[in-house]
Design an enzyme around this catalytic site. Structure first.
Site, PDB file in Angstrom:
ATOM      1  CB  ALA A  26     147.418 -11.211  25.128  1.00  0.00           C
ATOM      2  CG  ASN A  27     150.866  -8.012  21.793  1.00  0.00           C
ATOM      3  OD1 ASN A  27     151.575  -8.763  21.136  1.00  0.00           O
ATOM      4  ND2 ASN A  27     151.311  -7.363  22.868  1.00  0.00           N
ATOM      5  NE  ARG A  28     145.174 -10.507  15.950  1.00  0.00           N
ATOM      6  CZ  ARG A  28     144.220 -11.423  16.156  1.00  0.00           C
ATOM      7  NH1 ARG A  28     144.550 -12.681  16.364  1.00  0.00           N
ATOM      8  NH2 ARG A  28     142.956 -11.058  16.167  1.00  0.00           N
TER       9      ARG A  28
END
Ligand code: CTP
Length: 211
Positions: A26-28
């Site tokens: 995932a990413n932020r």
């Protein structure tokens, strides 16, 4: 209502790329900037389709939301939502995916060797498609040479505009944003403002452009 009769397509949030049934890459991205743009477009009278990765945000009033997880699902949802007059691609799409294991990876088997394959570039594919919206806007999250990198992205991806986002601070997840708008006519340096204000100002510029 300046965008009355127009269909605006927005992608927002991160993507989740599964590696096994319980784990993802995932990413932020919080999705806040994209959701604010969808809200501003709806307020301006547009029909809005918001294609959202996994985020915990409420759907803005008057917006049709389609939830997806992976980049491939986001690409398919974008294709299915066409035609559109304007596309604003705000999502932080994972550039790579892995072929997920159908069973949970076990610690006892040691660190997994993940093999990455490229994801479709949704913005670049849309900009070169026969159904290309009249105005295609991309975002560029950069930590250095912000404007130069954004101009390179505008050319490489065939976008009309790039909103260059300086993410060297705490932009991801925060409520404020400092952006530079790269158009074909030059670069506008906008002061730091809230993501809601960036959204409203961008939608005003979009309305002006379509007039
Ligand atoms: N984008 C997309 N599909 C992808 C990757 C990016 O549609 N697979 C879009 C984003 O929504 C954004 C723009 O492309 O509008 C720029 O994304 P960014 O991640 O900054 O660019 P990359 O091409 O991934 O370049 P890099 O990570 O090397 O900076």
């Amino acid at each position: 209502m300046s965008l009355e009769g127009k269909h605006v397509l927005v992608t927002a949030g991160p993507t989740h790329e599964p590696i096994d049934p319980v784990r993802v890459i995932a990413n932020r991205s919080s999705g806040r900037q994209g959701f604010a743009i969808a809200a501003a477009a709806a307020e301006a009278g547009a029909r809005v389709t918001l294609i959202a990765g996994p985020v915990s945000l409420q759907t803005p009033t008057g917006v049709e939301r389609i939830d997806v997880e992976t980049a491939q699902q986001m690409a398919d949802a974008v294709a299915a939502a066409l035609p559109a007059d304007v596309a604003v691609m705000v999502a932080a799409v994972a550039d790579w995916r892995v072929e997920p294991s159908t069973t949970k990876l076990k610690k006892s088997e040691g660190p997994p060797q993940l093999k990455f394959a490229p994801n479709p570039d949704i913005l670049a594919d849309l900009a070169s498609s026969p159904d290309r919206p009249q105005l295609v806007v991309g975002f560029a999250a950069e930590t250095e040479s912000v404007v130069e990198n954004a101009i390179a992205k505008q050319v490489a991806k065939g976008a009309d505009w790039i909103v260059a986002n300086d993410v060297s601070g705490d932009v991801m997840g925060g409520a404020h944003n400092r952006v530079h708008l790269v158009t074909r006519d030059g670069v506008e340096h906008w002061p730091e403002m809230t993501k809601d204000d960036v959204a409203r100002r961008l939608i005003e510029r979009v309305s002006k452009e379509l007039r």
